[in-house]
Design a protein around this motif. Structure first.
Motif, short mmCIF file in Angstrom:
data_model
loop_
_atom_site.label_atom_id
_atom_site.label_comp_id
_atom_site.label_asym_id
_atom_site.label_seq_id
_atom_site.Cartn_x
_atom_site.Cartn_y
_atom_site.Cartn_z
N THR A 195 0.85 -1.22 0.00
CA THR A 195 0.00 0.00 0.00
C THR A 195 0.87 1.25 0.00
O THR A 195 1.88 1.30 0.73
CB THR A 195 -0.91 0.03 1.24
OG1 THR A 195 -1.74 -1.15 1.21
CG2 THR A 195 -1.78 1.26 1.26
N THR A 207 -3.48 15.90 -6.21
CA THR A 207 -3.90 14.53 -6.53
C THR A 207 -2.68 13.70 -6.94
O THR A 207 -1.60 14.22 -7.26
CB THR A 207 -4.91 14.50 -7.69
OG1 THR A 207 -4.26 14.92 -8.89
CG2 THR A 207 -6.11 15.40 -7.41
N THR A 209 -2.43 10.98 -9.83
CA THR A 209 -3.29 10.47 -10.90
C THR A 209 -2.43 9.74 -11.94
O THR A 209 -1.37 10.22 -12.35
CB THR A 209 -4.05 11.63 -11.56
OG1 THR A 209 -4.84 12.32 -10.56
CG2 THR A 209 -4.96 11.12 -12.63
N ASP A 215 -6.46 7.11 -9.45
CA ASP A 215 -6.58 8.56 -9.18
C ASP A 215 -7.05 8.72 -7.74
O ASP A 215 -8.04 8.12 -7.32
CB ASP A 215 -7.58 9.21 -10.14
CG ASP A 215 -7.64 10.75 -10.00
OD1 ASP A 215 -6.86 11.29 -9.17
OD2 ASP A 215 -8.43 11.32 -10.70
N THR A 216 -6.27 9.47 -6.95
CA THR A 216 -6.62 9.65 -5.54
C THR A 216 -7.75 10.70 -5.35
O THR A 216 -8.38 10.74 -4.29
CB THR A 216 -5.39 10.11 -4.75
OG1 THR A 216 -4.95 11.38 -5.27
CG2 THR A 216 -4.27 9.08 -4.82
N ILE A 219 -6.66 15.79 -2.54
CA ILE A 219 -6.29 15.54 -1.15
C ILE A 219 -6.01 16.91 -0.54
O ILE A 219 -5.10 17.62 -0.97
CB ILE A 219 -5.04 14.65 -1.04
CG1 ILE A 219 -5.23 13.32 -1.81
CG2 ILE A 219 -4.71 14.38 0.40
CD1 ILE A 219 -3.99 12.47 -1.92
N SER A 224 -4.86 12.24 3.96
CA SER A 224 -4.08 11.17 3.30
C SER A 224 -5.00 10.33 2.44
O SER A 224 -6.21 10.23 2.70
CB SER A 224 -3.39 10.26 4.33
OG SER A 224 -2.46 11.01 5.11
N LYS A 225 -4.41 9.67 1.45
CA LYS A 225 -5.14 8.79 0.57
C LYS A 225 -4.27 7.55 0.33
O LYS A 225 -3.11 7.65 -0.03
CB LYS A 225 -5.47 9.49 -0.76
CG LYS A 225 -6.38 8.71 -1.67
CD LYS A 225 -7.79 8.58 -1.11
CE LYS A 225 -8.73 7.90 -2.11
NZ LYS A 225 -10.10 7.83 -1.61
N SER A 226 -4.93 6.33 0.50
CA SER A 226 -4.16 5.05 0.36
C SER A 226 -4.56 4.37 -0.93
O SER A 226 -5.76 4.30 -1.27
CB SER A 226 -4.44 4.12 1.54
OG SER A 226 -4.01 4.72 2.75
N LEU A 227 -3.55 3.82 -1.61
CA LEU A 227 -3.75 3.04 -2.83
C LEU A 227 -3.00 1.68 -2.68
O LEU A 227 -1.82 1.64 -2.28
CB LEU A 227 -3.26 3.78 -4.06
CG LEU A 227 -3.98 5.09 -4.45
CD1 LEU A 227 -3.30 5.74 -5.66
CD2 LEU A 227 -5.45 4.84 -4.74
N TYR A 237 2.96 8.75 -12.40
CA TYR A 237 1.72 9.52 -12.07
C TYR A 237 2.06 11.03 -11.98
O TYR A 237 3.25 11.40 -11.97
CB TYR A 237 1.11 9.01 -10.76
CG TYR A 237 1.98 9.18 -9.54
CD1 TYR A 237 1.83 10.34 -8.75
CD2 TYR A 237 2.93 8.23 -9.19
CE1 TYR A 237 2.63 10.51 -7.63
CE2 TYR A 237 3.72 8.40 -8.07
CZ TYR A 237 3.58 9.53 -7.29
OH TYR A 237 4.37 9.72 -6.17
#
Length: 252
Positions: A195, A207, A209, A215-216, A219, A224-227, A237
């Motif tokens: 992750t 972002t 992307t 694409d988050t 933010i 925070s954003k998890s991928l 990206y």
């Protein structure tokens, strides 16, 4: 028989004239009977040494040769006189004499005793046992040793199992900070299933992307954003509001 006995026989049979002829022919010469016996004994001793004693045909023939002349034989008339039983005729100085050879070797005038055959053994019937005065009981044989029992066959050892593949590493978390209009670190390498967490520290929104991939969204500051990157590959990206902000995620 002495010469005087022959003289007496000559007087009775032939008369006085015949006696004179017989006496002159047989006893007028000086004959030493003991010397003749010694010579005959020496001859018979040679026979004994050569044939080993009486009992063989060679020995008997040799003894007869001693009696008929042998070593004592000289030139005598061919008409040899017959001697009484137990005496042998001997030629001495051209005259035949009868002497008692038993005085030299008495066994030469005795017949060799014939051994009587031994009685044949009584045949024993087949299968009969000869009685024994002290019959011993049969010896007892030790009992046979027990045969060793072979061990049961062992099952074959199982084939070793192939080593298990190492367990996949636990999913890891990698942090990317957005600050001063930049992604830090700009390139990260993760394993499939890891992750990546994007955290924005700028006052404006950003972002992360990847067109057609992820694409988050925007933010905002402090969020925070998890991928989760499940697919292997290299993903370049950017920030959608600020396209000059770029980063890379390498998934192995």
């Amino acid at each position: 028989m002495s010469k005087w006995a022959y003289a007496l026989v000559g007087v009775v049979v032939l008369g006085v004239g015949g006696f004179a002829v017989f006496y002159l022919g047989t006893g007028s010469s000086s004959f030493d009977e003991d010397a003749a016996l010694r010579e005959t004994g020496a001859c018979q001793a040679k026979c004994r040494d050569q044939y080993g004693g009486s009992g063989s045909a060679g020995f008997d023939a040799c003894i007869r040769g001693c009696g008929e002349g042998g070593v004592l034989r000289e030139e005598c008339p061919s008409d040899r006189p017959a001697c009484p039983a137990g005496e042998s005729v001997v030629c001495r100085r051209g005259v035949w004499y009868c002497i008692d050879t038993s005085r030299v070797f008495p066994e030469t005038n005795n017949p060799t005793p014939t051994a009587s055959p031994a009685p044949a053994p009584t045949p024993t019937p087949t299968g009969a046992r000869t009685p024994s005065s002290t019959q011993q009981p049969p010896a007892l044989l030790p009992p046979p040793a027990p045969s060793p029992t072979p061990p049961p066959p062992q099952p074959p050892a199982p084939a070793p199992e192939p080593p298990s593949p190492p367990p996949p590493p636990a999913p890891a978390t990698v942090n990317v900070t957005i600050e001063h209009f930049a992604f830090s670190p700009s390139t990260v390498t993760v394993n499939a299933g890891d992750t990546v967490v994007f955290t924005n520290k700028d006052a404006v929104g950003h972002t992360a992307t990847k067109t057609g991939a992820f694409d988050t969204g925007i933010i905002t500051e402090g969020q925070s954003k998890s991928l989760v990157f499940a697919q292997k590959g290299t993903f370049d990206y950017f920030c959608d509001p600020h396209p000059y902000m770029r980063g890379t995620v390498i998934v192995e």
